[in-house]
Design a protein around this motif. Sequence first.
Motif, PDB file in Angstrom:
ATOM      1  N   LEU B  14      42.138  42.458  48.801  1.00  0.00           N
ATOM      2  CA  LEU B  14      41.379  42.797  49.998  1.00  0.00           C
ATOM      3  C   LEU B  14      39.961  43.384  49.763  1.00  0.00           C
ATOM      4  CD1 LEU B  14      44.204  44.500  52.110  1.00  0.00           C
ATOM      5  CD2 LEU B  14      43.273  42.145  52.438  1.00  0.00           C
ATOM      6  N   LEU B  15      40.057  43.930  48.522  1.00  0.00           N
ATOM      7  CA  LEU B  15      38.708  44.766  48.319  1.00  0.00           C
ATOM      8  C   LEU B  15      37.520  43.542  47.901  1.00  0.00           C
ATOM      9  CD1 LEU B  15      39.684  47.895  46.218  1.00  0.00           C
ATOM     10  CD2 LEU B  15      38.233  47.651  48.547  1.00  0.00           C
ATOM     11  N   GLY B  16      38.180  42.554  47.220  1.00  0.00           N
ATOM     12  CA  GLY B  16      37.465  41.348  46.947  1.00  0.00           C
ATOM     13  C   GLY B  16      36.762  40.644  47.971  1.00  0.00           C
ATOM     14  N   GLY B  17      37.825  40.409  48.924  1.00  0.00           N
ATOM     15  CA  GLY B  17      37.536  39.856  50.107  1.00  0.00           C
ATOM     16  C   GLY B  17      36.226  40.644  50.640  1.00  0.00           C
ATOM     17  N   ALA B  18      36.541  41.920  51.048  1.00  0.00           N
ATOM     18  CA  ALA B  18      35.631  42.739  51.601  1.00  0.00           C
ATOM     19  C   ALA B  18      34.398  42.830  51.027  1.00  0.00           C
ATOM     20  CB  ALA B  18      36.195  44.462  51.684  1.00  0.00           C
ATOM     21  N   GLY B  19      34.288  42.478  49.544  1.00  0.00           N
ATOM     22  CA  GLY B  19      33.036  42.477  49.034  1.00  0.00           C
ATOM     23  C   GLY B  19      32.347  41.093  49.196  1.00  0.00           C
ATOM     24  N   ALA B  57      40.050  40.433  40.099  1.00  0.00           N
ATOM     25  CA  ALA B  57      41.272  40.018  39.275  1.00  0.00           C
ATOM     26  C   ALA B  57      40.848  40.866  38.016  1.00  0.00           C
ATOM     27  CB  ALA B  57      41.036  38.631  39.248  1.00  0.00           C
ATOM     28  N   PHE B  58      39.501  40.854  37.691  1.00  0.00           N
ATOM     29  CA  PHE B  58      39.311  41.449  36.239  1.00  0.00           C
ATOM     30  C   PHE B  58      39.843  42.951  36.504  1.00  0.00           C
ATOM     31  CE2 PHE B  58      36.269  43.442  33.397  1.00  0.00           C
ATOM     32  CZ  PHE B  58      36.757  42.718  32.059  1.00  0.00           C
ATOM     33  N   VAL B  84      46.837  35.479  42.506  1.00  0.00           N
ATOM     34  CA  VAL B  84      47.392  35.867  43.990  1.00  0.00           C
ATOM     35  C   VAL B  84      46.400  36.991  44.581  1.00  0.00           C
ATOM     36  CG1 VAL B  84      49.223  37.519  44.634  1.00  0.00           C
ATOM     37  CG2 VAL B  84      49.826  35.712  43.122  1.00  0.00           C
ATOM     38  N   SER B  85      45.915  37.746  43.734  1.00  0.00           N
ATOM     39  CA  SER B  85      44.850  38.688  44.270  1.00  0.00           C
ATOM     40  C   SER B  85      43.492  38.163  44.996  1.00  0.00           C
ATOM     41  CB  SER B  85      44.283  39.706  43.360  1.00  0.00           C
ATOM     42  OG  SER B  85      43.292  39.069  42.543  1.00  0.00           O
ATOM     43  N   ALA B  86      43.317  36.891  44.348  1.00  0.00           N
ATOM     44  CA  ALA B  86      42.080  36.203  44.965  1.00  0.00           C
ATOM     45  C   ALA B  86      42.497  35.200  46.075  1.00  0.00           C
ATOM     46  CB  ALA B  86      41.837  35.243  43.757  1.00  0.00           C
ATOM     47  N   LEU B  87      43.782  34.726  46.229  1.00  0.00           N
ATOM     48  CA  LEU B  87      44.506  34.076  47.250  1.00  0.00           C
ATOM     49  C   LEU B  87      44.110  35.126  48.535  1.00  0.00           C
ATOM     50  CD1 LEU B  87      45.756  31.300  47.594  1.00  0.00           C
ATOM     51  CD2 LEU B  87      47.812  32.535  47.714  1.00  0.00           C
ATOM     52  N   VAL B  88      44.766  36.459  48.221  1.00  0.00           N
ATOM     53  CA  VAL B  88      44.634  37.276  49.379  1.00  0.00           C
ATOM     54  C   VAL B  88      43.280  37.526  49.839  1.00  0.00           C
ATOM     55  CG1 VAL B  88      45.193  39.810  49.827  1.00  0.00           C
ATOM     56  CG2 VAL B  88      46.675  38.766  48.537  1.00  0.00           C
ATOM     57  N   GLY B 143      38.266  31.438  40.951  1.00  0.00           N
ATOM     58  CA  GLY B 143      37.475  32.857  40.230  1.00  0.00           C
ATOM     59  C   GLY B 143      38.513  33.904  39.909  1.00  0.00           C
ATOM     60  N   GLY B 144      39.506  34.050  40.638  1.00  0.00           N
ATOM     61  CA  GLY B 144      40.623  35.055  40.382  1.00  0.00           C
ATOM     62  C   GLY B 144      41.317  34.684  38.926  1.00  0.00           C
ATOM     63  N   VAL B 145      41.709  33.309  38.849  1.00  0.00           N
ATOM     64  CA  VAL B 145      42.099  33.063  37.565  1.00  0.00           C
ATOM     65  C   VAL B 145      41.388  33.395  36.383  1.00  0.00           C
ATOM     66  CG1 VAL B 145      43.053  31.150  36.195  1.00  0.00           C
ATOM     67  CG2 VAL B 145      43.826  31.140  38.558  1.00  0.00           C
ATOM     68  N   VAL B 146      39.911  32.882  36.498  1.00  0.00           N
ATOM     69  CA  VAL B 146      38.981  33.000  35.411  1.00  0.00           C
ATOM     70  C   VAL B 146      38.883  34.654  35.169  1.00  0.00           C
ATOM     71  CG1 VAL B 146      36.608  32.805  34.700  1.00  0.00           C
ATOM     72  CG2 VAL B 146      37.800  31.126  35.878  1.00  0.00           C
ATOM     73  N   GLY B 147      39.049  35.535  36.399  1.00  0.00           N
ATOM     74  CA  GLY B 147      38.836  36.857  36.196  1.00  0.00           C
ATOM     75  C   GLY B 147      40.015  37.621  35.398  1.00  0.00           C
ATOM     76  N   GLY B 148      41.160  36.993  35.770  1.00  0.00           N
ATOM     77  CA  GLY B 148      42.338  37.452  34.788  1.00  0.00           C
ATOM     78  C   GLY B 148      42.426  37.110  33.636  1.00  0.00           C
TER      79      GLY B 148
END
Lengths: 263, 598
Positions: B14-19, B57-58, B84-88, B143-148
């Motif tokens: 959610l924070l990523g989405g807000a960003g 994700a990072f 998952v976090s990127a999906l959210v 992006g999330g996968v790369v961050g992880g």
Amino acid sequence: MSDPEHLLELTDVAKHFGGLYALSGLTFHVDPGEIVSVIGPNGAGKSTMFNVVTGLYEPDDGDIRFRGANVVGLAPNQITKLGIARTFQTVHLFPNMTILENAMVGQHCRTKSGVVGSVFRLPGTRREEERIRTRARESLGFFGTRLAGYREEQPASALSYANRRRLEMARALATDPALVMLDEPTAGMNPRETLELRDHIVRMRDELGLTVLVIEHDMRVVKGVSDRVVALDYGRKIAEGTYDEVANDPQVIEAYLGTKAVG
Amino acid sequence: MGEVPTRSIVRAGLLGGAGAIYVALVGLYTKFADLELVGEQITLGRVLIVAPAFVAAFAVTRPRVVAGVRRSVELRSGLAVGAVSALVGGAFFSVAIWFADWFGVDRIREVFVAVTEPLIDFLTFDKGVPAGLPILIGLCVVGGVVGGFARTAPVAIRRPATAGLLAVILFGLLQRIVPIVFVELGFEADWLYARGSGLTFLGGLVVFVIAAGANAAWNRDEGRSRERVRKSMQQAPAARLGLLVAILAILAILPLLLGTVISEVLGQVMIYVLLGLGLNIVVGYAGLLDLGYVAFFAFGAYTTGVLTGAFLNTTTGAATPALSADLNFFVAVWIVALLAAGVGLLIGAPVLRLRGDYLAIVTLGLGEIVSVITASKWAQPLIGGPQGMRGVTKAEVFGLNFQDNPQHFYYLALAFVLLAAFVSWRLSRSRIGRAWNAMREDEQVADAMGISTTKFKLLAFALGGAIGSLGGALFAVSIGSLTPASFEITVSITALAVVIIGGLGSIPGVVVGALVLLGLPGLLREFEEYRALIYGGALVAIMILRPQGLIPNVRRSRELAEEEVTQDAWATKAGAESEAVAAVLPGGSLGVEKEDLE
């Protein structure tokens, strides 16, 4: 009334904080080559006396003479330059400077390189820097190998508690003092370290030719090192003399143990 | 995924989405939609879509302390958690876009001017809502996968990969600078950069491989070979001298390679390097927080003008200042520095007894006073007041024109920077530097050890002031005319930010800080209007992630680590005590003493 024979002479010194008289009418002296211990219960004014002598506080009344010259009103750094060095009750090092640098700071007041010399590294400055380093190593060496060798380049914060105390003393010795004032040097040390320190205090006089004024709670140390003992209570001198005289003084016993219940 | 709590994953998403929504609202997407970094598809705008998911994700796959043990997240769950976090986050972002589209872009634009039809088109890849949203979410998941991956892959892989990725983005951004350098050096640049746009795919690959390879080599054997290089550098004066000569040679030919535009930027950077070096003496070495440093900048600039025969701007034309001289710049500048040292003493004297916050507030006020004076009617006969001055000397010497030719100015600025850096460096490693250090660590004890704090505070203010005034003098020469608008509090803040971001007490840090804070925005003109955002972001990020600065001074980092050391000491002591108790209990003897640790 001041006697030029005395190295340090306090006459009727008073210091109060608001209504609290930390020191009042305190008079005593230290002669060259003596080891004088100051004892007294907590809050007796021992550390305040140190702070007044070294210029951190200005006395409200009285006279403080070092080698016959009045030092009241001088800044701490000026008093250090005159030849009084001290340690603190709680260890105050420069924690992020290396051990060698801490000791080198002590030599600051004996050297004088300025901006121009430092920027161009003039020959005089380089020689002086070399001298500072040598002198700092000498004072670290006073404590044997504990502060020497690879430890020189470690930050002071990496030292054990006892070694911090030792480094603080080495830093004081590096100011080339005539009088060293140690504020509870054995506080927090274990019995073995305390014994060792007792020898160091004696060696400061015998080998380095210094005069020592020491605040100490450990009576074994006081007995072992003192030429003279001064006992304070409520900012006043209640007794003075050899260890045995002071230890048997009724006022001192009262200050430490209280009076017998009457009736 | 069991290693990371679900709550944390959702929150990070959610924070990523807000960003991402924030980036959309301030207009970064539309601004950079067409700035191609690599090929035609990878634009900065699209990187900015991926970036929030990457960061989230990072952050969420960081090692955690569970029951007192620090555990890294495993690669497989790291990738899953990132996805998952990127999906959210992507879903959250999509909902916001869908809402904007449904509610009406025009109605939102009344408040958020950046929300436009092109923004929606960009974010939905011209497919409209909702058809484009899955693509958006898919991109976020990448992006999330790369961050992880960047957090949980083995060190030997993730470090070079991240370095390569960052290098590609940086070189993509420098698309108007690097090709020029190549051409100047006589190389072909077409294979690397597409004409008038970003890297080619081949170019991107080459940059990635080189950067990743360099990083891998640098960190080989867990950094042992790096340490070897560092040690041999320290032990071989010849190698150090060689390195110094090489750096100087590069600095000397730089403007010839880079052309006038970039040289101009570098000139401005160096003015702030000077300010930073001066302020570093006051704040970094002596530990006196000065928020009014603009005073020296203004003093240097105006005094240079007055001493070299500049005119006052008046409504009828020009007038000579009440006090004026017509000296050669190279004579005047030393007088300026000397006078500025005097001003340093004047500013330093009243604040000698102040520390910390109080000192900062008072210097802030003193700086404001100087700013106000430069703009006042009262100072009009002397320095032109609100109208300012013009006709500051061009300082011509040997046919070099330092005002109209940025490449020439670069050399003048470089000379002053080298001088100031040399002085700072020598001072920091002298009796004076030691005294400043001791004073910064504990003023009262430094005093009790024989250091005159009065003297060394004043010395810091005087030297810092003199160096800062050189920055002002250079500034005056470079632009030729002075108005009060150039001497406001932002100068103090920027100079302080340069010192802090670079690393307090570190000379290379000042250079890097100035390059980051002034060089990058100067080179990337597209970012000009987002300068304040970048400053703020950079300061917050540095203070959280790397409080000791980019290139820290060794001692400063110790200070920041001090708290941890104390904690460790406490923990060890507590542990030792319980051991001692354990040793006493079985034997029943209370005479056992804790062994001396030495």
